[in-house]
Design a protein around this motif. Sequence first.
Motif, PDB file in Angstrom:
ATOM      1  N   TYR A  12      -1.232  15.710 -70.705  1.00 34.48           N
ATOM      2  CA  TYR A  12      -0.426  16.172 -71.848  1.00 34.48           C
ATOM      3  C   TYR A  12       0.379  17.401 -71.443  1.00 34.48           C
ATOM      4  O   TYR A  12      -0.035  18.532 -71.655  1.00 34.48           O
ATOM      5  CB  TYR A  12      -1.347  16.481 -73.026  1.00 34.48           C
ATOM      6  CG  TYR A  12      -0.653  16.807 -74.338  1.00 34.48           C
ATOM      7  CD1 TYR A  12       0.546  16.197 -74.704  1.00 34.48           C
ATOM      8  CD2 TYR A  12      -1.211  17.722 -75.222  1.00 34.48           C
ATOM      9  CE1 TYR A  12       1.159  16.491 -75.908  1.00 34.48           C
ATOM     10  CE2 TYR A  12      -0.605  18.025 -76.430  1.00 34.48           C
ATOM     11  CZ  TYR A  12       0.586  17.392 -76.768  1.00 34.48           C
ATOM     12  OH  TYR A  12       1.188  17.695 -77.975  1.00 34.48           O
ATOM     13  N   SER A  13       1.524  17.112 -70.815  1.00 37.78           N
ATOM     14  CA  SER A  13       2.464  18.189 -70.460  1.00 37.78           C
ATOM     15  C   SER A  13       3.863  17.592 -70.476  1.00 37.78           C
ATOM     16  O   SER A  13       4.111  16.650 -71.224  1.00 37.78           O
ATOM     17  CB  SER A  13       2.108  18.808 -69.102  1.00 37.78           C
ATOM     18  OG  SER A  13       2.097  17.820 -68.087  1.00 37.78           O
ATOM     19  N   ALA A  38      -8.119  21.361 -72.974  1.00 44.51           N
ATOM     20  CA  ALA A  38      -7.192  21.260 -74.099  1.00 44.51           C
ATOM     21  C   ALA A  38      -5.918  22.037 -73.797  1.00 44.51           C
ATOM     22  O   ALA A  38      -5.950  23.128 -73.226  1.00 44.51           O
ATOM     23  CB  ALA A  38      -7.849  21.797 -75.361  1.00 44.51           C
ATOM     24  N   ALA A  39      -4.792  21.470 -74.173  1.00 41.47           N
ATOM     25  CA  ALA A  39      -3.499  22.102 -73.905  1.00 41.47           C
ATOM     26  C   ALA A  39      -3.280  23.315 -74.797  1.00 41.47           C
ATOM     27  O   ALA A  39      -3.579  23.281 -75.998  1.00 41.47           O
ATOM     28  CB  ALA A  39      -2.386  21.090 -74.133  1.00 41.47           C
ATOM     29  N   GLU A  40      -2.781  24.393 -74.200  1.00 42.99           N
ATOM     30  CA  GLU A  40      -2.438  25.570 -74.998  1.00 42.99           C
ATOM     31  C   GLU A  40      -1.221  25.291 -75.879  1.00 42.99           C
ATOM     32  O   GLU A  40      -1.123  25.799 -76.993  1.00 42.99           O
ATOM     33  CB  GLU A  40      -2.171  26.756 -74.072  1.00 42.99           C
ATOM     34  CG  GLU A  40      -3.392  27.233 -73.308  1.00 42.99           C
ATOM     35  CD  GLU A  40      -3.095  28.423 -72.415  1.00 42.99           C
ATOM     36  OE1 GLU A  40      -1.958  28.958 -72.485  1.00 42.99           O
ATOM     37  OE2 GLU A  40      -3.987  28.818 -71.644  1.00 42.99           O
ATOM     38  N   ASN A  41      -0.307  24.503 -75.367  1.00 40.98           N
ATOM     39  CA  ASN A  41       0.880  24.113 -76.131  1.00 40.98           C
ATOM     40  C   ASN A  41       0.700  22.680 -76.611  1.00 40.98           C
ATOM     41  O   ASN A  41       0.521  21.774 -75.805  1.00 40.98           O
ATOM     42  CB  ASN A  41       2.130  24.231 -75.250  1.00 40.98           C
ATOM     43  CG  ASN A  41       3.405  23.956 -76.006  1.00 40.98           C
ATOM     44  OD1 ASN A  41       3.488  24.210 -77.205  1.00 40.98           O
ATOM     45  ND2 ASN A  41       4.402  23.439 -75.317  1.00 40.98           N
ATOM     46  N   SER A  69      -0.108   9.499 -68.546  1.00 49.05           N
ATOM     47  CA  SER A  69       1.094  10.314 -68.782  1.00 49.05           C
ATOM     48  C   SER A  69       1.135  11.495 -67.821  1.00 49.05           C
ATOM     49  O   SER A  69       1.309  12.647 -68.213  1.00 49.05           O
ATOM     50  CB  SER A  69       1.133  10.782 -70.235  1.00 49.05           C
ATOM     51  OG  SER A  69      -0.121  11.269 -70.652  1.00 49.05           O
ATOM     52  N   ILE A  70       0.978  11.177 -66.528  1.00 49.67           N
ATOM     53  CA  ILE A  70       0.924  12.158 -65.442  1.00 49.67           C
ATOM     54  C   ILE A  70       2.001  11.810 -64.416  1.00 49.67           C
ATOM     55  O   ILE A  70       2.108  10.661 -63.985  1.00 49.67           O
ATOM     56  CB  ILE A  70      -0.452  12.126 -64.749  1.00 49.67           C
ATOM     57  CG1 ILE A  70      -1.551  12.574 -65.711  1.00 49.67           C
ATOM     58  CG2 ILE A  70      -0.462  12.982 -63.491  1.00 49.67           C
ATOM     59  CD1 ILE A  70      -1.573  14.050 -65.983  1.00 49.67           C
TER      60      ILE A  70
END
Length: 208
Positions: A12-13, A38-41, A69-70
């Motif tokens: 997730y980026s 967990a993503a910060e954004n 999704s990488i």
Amino acid sequence: MSVSNSVFLFGYSGHAYVIIESLLDAGYQVKGYFDFKAAENNPYGLDYFGYEKEVDVKSIVGNNLVFPSIGDNSIRKNLIGLFEKLHLNQFVAVDSSANVSRTALINPSTYIGKNVIVNGQTKIGKGVILNSGCIIEHECQVSNFVHVAPGAVLCGNVSVGEECFVGANSVVKQNLMISSENVIGAGSVVISHILEKGVWVGSKLRKL
């Protein structure tokens, strides 16, 4: 039991953001994501389900869809190995703006991005990224876990080996072969076979 249209993402980026928008436009529901933390954004407000190496992915995902999704080829390869081991439901994600020939053969967990063209009799492996605006001409063979970056062009009957990266706005002349695990730099021009593993750059192609 039928497969749902709900998708769990792995990663997730930035690259995931592009995929998410393609999925939403196509009518999929993105349930959430797995990642090492967990993503910060979290711009899409997705739920975090843990790190795939530390949780029971099969019980969480159930009969829903999964997608890698990488952008990194080797990580994507490992994720697809996990999907296959757990018999999870994979699919091909195609942006609504892409133009894909009806005779193209596309394997699971491949992403075909915005304004991509895939012409007739092509074969695209599993876990491939065809990024924004790239062109895959007739009879090309793009092997598993390849990333073709934005604006790159593979002219007719080009063969690209596994885990290659073809850089943005690069051009590969027709009827050429690129062996596995090669990197073609952005803006490069390939006019002869590449059979030796390396990083290749320039309009007069050279190995770094």
